[in-house]
Scaffold this motif. Structure first.
Motif, PDB file in Angstrom:
ATOM      1  N   UNK A   1       0.860  -1.391  -0.170  1.00 45.08           N
ATOM      2  CA  UNK A   1      -0.036   0.015  -0.054  1.00 45.08           C
ATOM      3  C   UNK A   1       0.952   1.128   0.136  1.00 45.08           C
ATOM      4  N   UNK A   2       2.031   1.112   0.766  1.00 47.66           N
ATOM      5  CA  UNK A   2       2.959   2.389   0.615  1.00 47.66           C
ATOM      6  C   UNK A   2       3.399   2.693  -0.739  1.00 47.66           C
ATOM      7  N   UNK A   3       3.715   1.593  -1.565  1.00 49.88           N
ATOM      8  CA  UNK A   3       4.203   1.785  -2.961  1.00 49.88           C
ATOM      9  C   UNK A   3       2.793   2.225  -3.694  1.00 49.88           C
TER      10      UNK A   3
ATOM     11  N   UNK B   1     -12.843   5.895   8.138  1.00 47.13           N
ATOM     12  CA  UNK B   1     -13.187   4.668   8.972  1.00 47.13           C
ATOM     13  C   UNK B   1     -11.956   3.967   9.147  1.00 47.13           C
ATOM     14  N   UNK B   2     -10.966   3.976   8.122  1.00 46.21           N
ATOM     15  CA  UNK B   2      -9.391   3.383   8.422  1.00 46.21           C
ATOM     16  C   UNK B   2      -8.716   4.163   9.337  1.00 46.21           C
ATOM     17  N   UNK B   3      -8.773   5.519   9.152  1.00 46.67           N
ATOM     18  CA  UNK B   3      -8.091   6.354  10.187  1.00 46.67           C
ATOM     19  C   UNK B   3      -8.634   6.062  11.586  1.00 46.67           C
TER      20      UNK B   3
ATOM     21  N   UNK C   1      -3.342   3.405   8.450  1.00 48.69           N
ATOM     22  CA  UNK C   1      -3.214   4.733   8.072  1.00 48.69           C
ATOM     23  C   UNK C   1      -2.858   5.038   6.717  1.00 48.69           C
ATOM     24  N   UNK C   2      -2.173   3.836   5.958  1.00 52.50           N
ATOM     25  CA  UNK C   2      -1.752   3.901   4.692  1.00 52.50           C
ATOM     26  C   UNK C   2      -2.987   3.691   3.794  1.00 52.50           C
ATOM     27  N   UNK C   3      -4.157   2.715   4.323  1.00 49.16           N
ATOM     28  CA  UNK C   3      -5.241   2.511   3.836  1.00 49.16           C
ATOM     29  C   UNK C   3      -6.203   3.811   3.893  1.00 49.16           C
ATOM     30  N   UNK C   4      -5.919   4.540   5.046  1.00 51.65           N
ATOM     31  CA  UNK C   4      -6.731   5.666   4.972  1.00 51.65           C
ATOM     32  C   UNK C   4      -6.253   6.680   3.974  1.00 51.65           C
ATOM     33  N   UNK C   5      -4.957   6.778   3.685  1.00 49.30           N
ATOM     34  CA  UNK C   5      -4.355   7.599   2.684  1.00 49.30           C
ATOM     35  C   UNK C   5      -4.887   7.381   1.370  1.00 49.30           C
TER      36      UNK C   5
END
Length: 474
Positions: free
Chosen positions: A339-341, A412-414, A395-399
């Motif tokens: 997810x970061x990539x 919701x992810x945040x 957090x990365x999913x929220x982004x």
């Protein structure tokens, strides 16, 4: 039992109260009647086996008289190792650590006991009686603290291994306390010590320190490997380290690649992947060596794919997905990197994320229950999954969701990230979540803003409690 009582007085009182003769009690306890008579009259010291039999014969719990035994046989008489050694063994078996501590404090005024205590500590250590062993190592180390002995260094090494794995704070204290003694160890022990130290500093986020220790490990392991396998003139026989010499060389390369990975220098990280996967120089061919080589090949394949992915090669995403959840990568760390990539290069990854939704829900439930993360840092299996990175993944999913115009899913992810951060103490992730929420605040409903406020309060309470607990441990 009166404070000034003695074992002899307790036994005599028992026989009187129970109306038993010495001969009768000898039959019950298995201790010779003549021996019992001499003990009661104070004419004979009590051996450890006799003490346990007398205690059992009186129907009392094991170890009942151990404090009195210390008073009689250690404090008020010259300690005899023939009795003291078995006594320490029984204390370790019964987990009577306070008795061991008392004995060590009393006898270590006489430094001649240091070798005997050290040998006993080594026995305890090999038997897995780690807390009992630690008390003996501490006593020996304290008695020799002004000497530069190898025994002192080995005591500190054992204490280091015993103390790690309890908490990040404990790991850091143990590492900084022990590091000074590494050079005093035998060369074979130095390799294992440096590996563990480097692994701990890496796990704590001290990347530069971990890299320096990895360099030392490579240097020492390479020299010893050359002496062991490539020099023709006769050399002093080297004691074998816990693992083959080549393992420490490969591990040092591997750790250097991880240090560069954490720094975001994927080009340098890839160079080190090449170093620990190019194993043509290894001359050994045993089964253990083949397993080590295969282990690093697998690590290299995963890392090479990751570094290419993080360098922008989108076509590697499908290949990398196959590694997520593997022993070398783990579910949380694997998905986090993916997810970061994706966020870094603004790729689409709904399919990839969707395939792991069920596992993520299970991890969220475990996080809510306070399930612990991995074992001690510095172990070989660095692919063991850890909850510690879970808040960062959320957090990365929220982004990701916010970047793809799905603000509600992002919120919701945040929120889940904040909940996990509160449970696991991830302060750095909380800070990132706060910044992201401020960006999303205009899109947040009144209910979302109220939930955010409640979660921030929860995070603050959890942080305060964790700080108090840490201070208590210190």
């Amino acid at each position: 039992m009166q404070h000034k009582s003695t074992i002899q007085a307790e036994l005599a009182a028992f026989l009187k109260n129970e109306g038993r003769t010495i001969n009768q009690f000898a039959g019950i306890s298995g201790v010779n009647s003549g021996t019992l008579s001499s003990i009661i009259n104070g004419n004979r010291p009590i051996a450890m086996q006799q003490l346990d039999r007398i205690t059992a014969g009186m129907g009392l719990p094991e170890g009942t008289f151990y404090e009195l035994y210390i008073d009689e046989c250690v404090v008020h008489s010259t300690p005899d190792w023939r009795r003291l050694g078995p006594f320490l063994q029984r204390c370790a078996e019964l987990d009577k650590l306070e008795c061991i501590r008392q004995v060590v404090q009393i006898i270590m005024d006489n430094i001649t006991y240091a070798p005997l205590l050290f040998d006993t500590a080594e026995e305890f250590y090999s038997q897995g009686k780690l807390q009992a062993a630690a008390l003996l190592y501490e006593g020996v180390a304290d008695s020799e603290k002004y000497q530069h002995s190898e025994r002192l260094a080995l005591c500190q090494y054992r204490l280091f291994t015993i103390r790690t794995g309890q908490s990040p704070e404990a790991d850091f204290r143990a590492a900084t306390r022990f590091e000074y003694f590494v050079e005093r160890l035998e060369e074979a022990d130095q390799l294992g010590a440096l590996q563990q130290l480097a692994g701990i500093y890496f796990s704590l986020g001290h990347w530069e320190k971990a890299g320096l220790l990895a360099e030392q490990l490579y240097h020492k392991a390479s020299i010893q490997y050359g002496i062991r396998y490539h020099r023709t003139r006769k050399q002093k026989e080297l004691r074998e380290p816990p693992k083959p010499f080549c393992f420490y060389i490969l591990y040092a390369y591997w750790l250097q690649s991880k240090v560069y990975e954490e720094a975001g220098d994927y080009g340098q990280a890839m160079e080190y992947v090449g170093k620990y996967t190019d194993m043509g120089w290894i001359v050994e061919t045993s089964g253990e060596i083949q397993e080590i080589k295969e282990q690093f090949r697998r690590r290299g394949a995963v890392s090479a794919c990751l570094y290419r992915l993080m360098s922008g090669e989108q076509d590697r995403l499908g290949e990398y997905e196959k590694y997520i959840g593997s022993e070398e990568l783990g579910l949380i760390a694997g998905l986090l990197h993916a997810v970061q990539a994706v966020n870094r290069f603004h790729w689409e990854a709904d399919g990839l994320i969707g395939r792991f939704q069920l596992q993520l829900a299970q991890v969220q439930a475990a996080c809510g229950q306070g399930t612990p993360g991995p074992g001690p840092a510095g172990t070989d299996n660095q692919g063991i999954d850890s909850l510690e990175k879970f808040p960062e993944l959320l957090y990365e999913l929220a982004v990701y969701y916010s970047h793809t115009d799905r603000a509600e899913q992002g919120l919701q992810a945040l929120f889940r990230s904040l909940e996990a951060s509160a449970a696991l103490g991830s302060v750095a992730c909380v800070i990132r979540c706060v910044r992201l929420f401020e960006q999303l605040r205009p899109l947040a409903s009144a209910a979302d803003q109220e939930r955010y406020k409640q979660l921030i309060n929860k995070v603050q309470v959890a942080h305060t409690e964790r700080t108090v607990n840490t201070q208590d441990r210190l």
